[in-house]
Enzyme design. Structure first.
Site, PDB file in Angstrom:
ATOM      1  N   CYS A  35       0.873  -1.171   0.000  1.00  0.00           N
ATOM      2  CA  CYS A  35       0.000   0.000   0.000  1.00  0.00           C
ATOM      3  C   CYS A  35       0.902   1.209   0.000  1.00  0.00           C
ATOM      4  O   CYS A  35       1.915   1.232   0.684  1.00  0.00           O
ATOM      5  CB  CYS A  35      -0.921   0.070   1.202  1.00  0.00           C
ATOM      6  SG  CYS A  35      -1.975   1.518   1.118  1.00  0.00           S
ATOM      7  N   CYS A  46       0.534   5.476   4.181  1.00  0.00           N
ATOM      8  CA  CYS A  46       0.906   5.043   5.528  1.00  0.00           C
ATOM      9  C   CYS A  46      -0.347   4.852   6.362  1.00  0.00           C
ATOM     10  O   CYS A  46      -0.322   4.240   7.407  1.00  0.00           O
ATOM     11  CB  CYS A  46       1.841   6.038   6.178  1.00  0.00           C
ATOM     12  SG  CYS A  46       1.193   7.692   6.229  1.00  0.00           S
ATOM     13  N   SER A  47      -1.498   5.358   5.893  1.00  0.00           N
ATOM     14  CA  SER A  47      -2.723   5.156   6.660  1.00  0.00           C
ATOM     15  C   SER A  47      -3.223   3.725   6.543  1.00  0.00           C
ATOM     16  O   SER A  47      -4.133   3.329   7.236  1.00  0.00           O
ATOM     17  CB  SER A  47      -3.810   6.125   6.198  1.00  0.00           C
ATOM     18  OG  SER A  47      -4.067   5.915   4.831  1.00  0.00           O
ATOM     19  N   CYS A  48      -2.656   2.956   5.651  1.00  0.00           N
ATOM     20  CA  CYS A  48      -3.103   1.584   5.453  1.00  0.00           C
ATOM     21  C   CYS A  48      -2.041   0.597   5.918  1.00  0.00           C
ATOM     22  O   CYS A  48      -1.693  -0.340   5.220  1.00  0.00           O
ATOM     23  CB  CYS A  48      -3.446   1.320   3.995  1.00  0.00           C
ATOM     24  SG  CYS A  48      -4.715   2.426   3.395  1.00  0.00           S
TER      25      CYS A  48
END
Lengths: 127, 206
Positions: free
Chosen positions: B110, B113-115
Site C-alpha cells: 500500500c 501510511c494510513s493503510c
C-alpha cells in the site's frame, strides 16, 4: 546536534512516553513526523529545547486532557502550532487553510495512489 | 476524532484525520519556508520507527505458531484474535491474517501510511510508503523480493494483498524448522517486521 544529543534533551520533555531504551514511542506515523519536525526545527535554532518544553508543558497541563495520556501527541502538535505562530513563522489561519487543503486532497485521492497536495480539488494548496 | 470511519459507506478515496492533515500542513508550510526538508524528517522517523513495533506483531505470530486454537481464531477473525492480546488500532480498522504455506507466499502493499497495521507493526518503513514499491510489487513481486534478498522456491506462488483504510493485512510466515519446544518469546525473536509484510521469511533457529 545529533540524535544522541536529542535523546539527552528528551529527558527535559515533560511526560514523553519512552521505550525501554529511552527513545520516544509513537502510536501513529503523524506523531513521529511531528516529533521529527520539532527536533529538526530545534537543530536549526528556531527555538531552544527549554522554550519548547515550556510551551509543550502548557499544553500538557491544560484541563480536559485524556486521563490515560493518549492525547499526548495532540498536545505536541498544538504546542508546535502555537510556538510557530508566536515566532511569526506559521500563521494560524495559514495553518488552518493548509490543513483543510490536505483533507480535501486526501479525500480526492483514489485508493492506491499517493496522497499529494496537488490533488486538492480547490487547488489553492498551502500557499 | 475518527468518526468518519463509523459511517457504513465505502470510501473509494482516502481520508486524513485532523491530526494527520495538520501535521502534513505544518510540513508543507515549513518546507516552503526552507526550515525543514522532508528527507531529513524521514531520516529521523526511520531512526525511531521500530520503537513501538513490530514486537507486537511478532508476538501474534509466535502465538499462532505455538497455539493451534489461536491460529484458527486468527484465520477466522484476526481483528478479535489480535485484540485479545491487547493490540487494537485506534481507528478500529479490521485486520486479516494471511498465512504463508509451501504453496503460497503472501506480500502486502500500500502506498499510504494510513493503510499499515501500526498497532502490530509500528510505523511503516520509508520504502513501504514509496510509490515504486507498490507498483513494482504488483507487476513483478518476485523481482522485488529478490531485491530484498529473498529467493522463493520456483513452485511457490506469490499473492499480493493491497491494504485499504478498512482492512489491513498481517502476513503469518511459516514456522522455521527446528523450533519444536521453543517458548513463544523465543519464537517471537525469529519474526522480523519484514517477515510480517512479506518481504522476508522468518529467521532460522540459531
Amino acid at each position: 546536534m545529533s540524535l544522541h544529543d536529542v535523546s539527552k534533551s528528551l529527558r527535559d520533555v515533560p511526560g514523553l512516553p519512552l521505550a525501554q531504551d529511552g527513545g520516544p514511542v509513537f502510536a501513529e506515523p503523524w506523531q513521529a513526523e511531528a516529533f521529527a519536525m520539532t527536533v529538526r526545527l530545534h537543530e536549526r535554532g528556531v527555538f531552544s529545547w527549554s522554550e519548547w518544553a515550556e510551551v509543550l508543558s502548557q499544553e500538557l497541563y491544560r484541563p480536559g486532557r485524556c486521563a490515560d495520556g493518549s492525547d499526548y501527541y495532540e498536545c505536541w502538535v498544538a504546542a508546535l502550532s502555537r510556538i510557530l505562530s508566536e515566532l511569526s513563522i506559521v500563521r494560524g489561519d495559514d495553518l488552518e487553510r493548509a490543513t483543510k487543503a490536505w483533507q480535501r486532497a486526501a479525500e480526492a485521492t483514489p485508493h492506491g495512489k499517493p496522497i499529494v497536495l496537488e490533488n486538492d480539488p480547490l487547488g489553492k494548496g498551502a500557499a | 476524532m475518527h468518526d468518519h470511519d463509523n459511517h457504513d459507506h465505502h470510501h473509494h478515496g482516502n481520508e486524513f484525520s485532523d491530526m494527520q492533515a495538520r501535521v502534513k500542513a505544518l510540513e508543507t508550510l515549513l518546507t516552503a519556508k526552507g526550515l525543514i526538508d522532508p528527507k531529513a524528517i524521514d531520516a529521523i522517523v526511520e531512526t525511531y520507527e521500530t520503537k513501538i513495533g513490530p514486537r507486537n506483531g511478532a508476538r501474534v505470530v509466535a502465538k499462532a505458531w505455538a497455539d493451534a486454537e489461536f491460529a484458527q481464531w486468527l484465520k477466522d477473525d484476526a481483528t478479535a484474535a489480535i485484540a485479545s492480546l491487547g493490540y487494537t488500532g485506534r481507528q478500529g480498522e479490521h485486520m486479516r491474517a494471511v498465512f504463508n504455506t509451501p504453496e503460497t507466499h503472501n506480500l502486502v502493499v500500500c502506498t499510504l501510511c494510513s493503510c499499515y497495521p501500526w498497532s502490530v507493526l509500528g510505523l511503516p518503513p520509508v520504502w513501504y510508503k514509496a510509490p515504486a514499491y507498490r507498483s513494482r510489487a504488483v507487476i513483478d513481486p518476485r523481482g522485488v523480493l529478490a531485491e530484498f534478498g529473498l529467493a522463493l522456491p520456483e513452485g511457490q506462488a506469490i499473492r499480493v494483498w493491497d491494504s485499504t483504510a478498512e482492512l489491513r493485512y498481517l502476513v503469518i510466515p511459516e514456522r522455521p524448522e527446528g523450533t519444536e519446544g521453543f517458548s513463544e518469546e523465543q519464537l517471537a525473536e525469529l519474526v522480523s517486521r519484514d517477515a510480517m509484510i512479506g518481504t522476508a521469511i522468518a529467521l532460522e533457529a540459531a
